[in-house]
Design an enzyme around this catalytic site. Sequence first.
Site, PDB file in Angstrom:
ATOM      1  N   ASP A 152       8.355   3.766  -3.254  1.00  0.00           N
ATOM      2  CA  ASP A 152       8.329   3.527  -4.765  1.00  0.00           C
ATOM      3  C   ASP A 152       8.940   4.652  -5.675  1.00  0.00           C
ATOM      4  OD1 ASP A 152       6.773   1.625  -3.526  1.00  0.00           O
ATOM      5  OD2 ASP A 152       5.122   1.877  -4.974  1.00  0.00           O
ATOM      6  N   GLU A 321       1.997  -5.328  -7.567  1.00  0.00           N
ATOM      7  CA  GLU A 321       2.026  -3.825  -7.442  1.00  0.00           C
ATOM      8  C   GLU A 321       2.990  -3.573  -8.549  1.00  0.00           C
ATOM      9  OE1 GLU A 321       1.370  -2.924  -2.901  1.00  0.00           O
ATOM     10  OE2 GLU A 321       3.383  -3.383  -3.231  1.00  0.00           O
TER      11      GLU A 321
HETATM   12  C1  FRU Z   1       4.133  -0.608  -3.543  1.00  0.00           C
HETATM   13  C2  FRU Z   1       2.765   0.325  -2.917  1.00  0.00           C
HETATM   14  C3  FRU Z   1       2.048   0.563  -4.083  1.00  0.00           C
HETATM   15  C4  FRU Z   1       1.354   1.904  -3.620  1.00  0.00           C
HETATM   16  C5  FRU Z   1       2.380   2.472  -2.865  1.00  0.00           C
HETATM   17  C6  FRU Z   1       1.759   3.375  -1.731  1.00  0.00           C
HETATM   18  O1  FRU Z   1       5.100  -0.325  -2.288  1.00  0.00           O
HETATM   19  O2  FRU Z   1       2.202  -0.252  -2.103  1.00  0.00           O
HETATM   20  O3  FRU Z   1       1.392  -0.411  -4.557  1.00  0.00           O
HETATM   21  O4  FRU Z   1       1.112   2.616  -4.859  1.00  0.00           O
HETATM   22  O5  FRU Z   1       3.352   1.834  -2.268  1.00  0.00           O
HETATM   23  O6  FRU Z   1       2.830   4.071  -1.051  1.00  0.00           O
END
Ligand code: FRU
Length: 563
Positions: A152, A321
């Site tokens: 992300d 998310e």
């Molecule tokens: C989304 C996620 C988020 C988390 C991050 C961990 O892709 O699962 O929810 O904060 O990646 O790397």
Amino acid sequence: MKRLIVTIVAALVALTSFSRDLDVKRLAGDICHVRISADNDSKYLLLPIEESAKEAEVEVIVNNNRVRTLWIRLALSHIDYYAPFALDEFQGEEVLLQMHVPSVPITLSNRGWVGSDLCVNNLRLSDKLDFSSETSERPEYHHTPEYGWMNDPNGMFYKDGEWHLYYQWGPYGLVWNNMTWGHSVSKDLIHWEHRQPAIQADALGAVFSGSCVVDHKNACGFGKDAVIAMYTMDGAVQSQNIAYSTDGGNTFTKYACNPVLVADIPDFRDPNVFWNEETGKWNLILACGQQMRFYSSADMKEWKEESKFGKLYGAHGGVWECPDIFPLPTPDGKSEKWVLLCNINPGGPMGGSATQYFIGDFDGHMFTLDDPDRYTGGKALWMDYGKDHYATVSFYDAPDNRRTVIAWMSNWEYADKVPAIDYRSSNSIARDLFLYEGGQGELYLGSRPAKEYDNAGLDKKFTVKGSTVWTLSNNEKEKVVITYDQKNMKLSVDRTESGMVNFKHTFPAVTIAPVHKKLTSLRIFVDSNSVEVFGNDGEVVLTNIIFPSAPLTTIKANQNEKK
Ligand code: FRU
């Protein structure tokens, strides 16, 4: 592939040498102490990695304090590549890595297990990273991490002429783990400069996704215009934490009384904060299981829960998310509507990860949908109909009231399987968001390429006069086929013959988007590993990654006006 790996290994080993600064001692069983002296001035310790090995625990100990625990696939039977452990953070200090090196069973008479020599004997200090074995060109204008794993985009903001992009970064290998915030900066959204990682994991856990604000009023007491990051720590539980920067986002100090919000459910993460001028408070949207929660605060330290959103609406095929929420002007420019972005994994329209959105109003306390019927019974609105558009969030304080976003160009269905050397995955081009009306006057969210790309000559532009097929190809007979079917009002992208596709059965796909208004134009951005297609300058968008053996430089359009 094997030959390549051997070349990388050879190249890296050639760049390195044993040194007095590195002291490797086997202790009992699988424990190994790797000591790097305080006088060391090499930039990296290179760790031998075997991608399919079990993750080994590596404790980073500085001045007798354990500063973090890492999980690294240290090589057991062969070395796939070397992962750099950056040492500049510890300059002038002795660093001790206490490793549980991978173990092999030994003979009956020895009765037990012993750490493998392969990893221990191949640790090296080095000053350089060697990317010469990369088989394809790096993307020309898409952001990639310098090395290691990326997911992300995090904490993006714009300040003093620079776009700051942090990202979920796992530096020690090409698969997800040990998350920290990597940091890159750009003046034009095309060229990115890598900076030092901004927020590091610590003894309490890894640093997950989050956001940044610029505190213009010094509401939080960290200084006027301090950059304040809010992020999830993933440790014994998931908790929300803050850190502040008084040097424009280069270095952050973690707030001493963290965490500022603790979890009451397992999936509790990805805080997105913004200043609400109307209420004179900070608002926070947080993903909690399959709902969003809203909070408010005067100082980002004490938070009050305001409301929850989403249980009955939208897609719920996976975890919610990386949320975002912001106002956008209505198409007539006379009022505003709030748009809530909700990334969901799995459960996307093309399988796996995707970004859904909701349109409504937000008063600092609650989000209310404009037309709840559009989101009931599993119905959802999607921002992008490609397979590789996830974790989309916006820049704080983008100039000229723009709402500019970037998405991670991958999909958790196969993110750790895509072909990769040195680094894994890239981010989408930036997009400016807008609302537009479909045929029945209903509102949709559009995302047009950020205006920085308008005169950069990166895309191919086409006028569309009816059903059309565009074929992107190379001399290797690899291709991506884009089809606009005006009769059925669909725009699709077929990457089934786009090069390497067989690493996961869900990869060779045809992605299909509904078209709400006849297409009159199409923009195609092709880079070495992606094809981004924008119908009507962002009313309909498909983002897909590709792995051709040579760039798809030929584009042919075949218009069929009868259809
Ligand atoms: C989304 C996620 C988020 C988390 C991050 C961990 O892709 O699962 O929810 O904060 O990646 O790397």
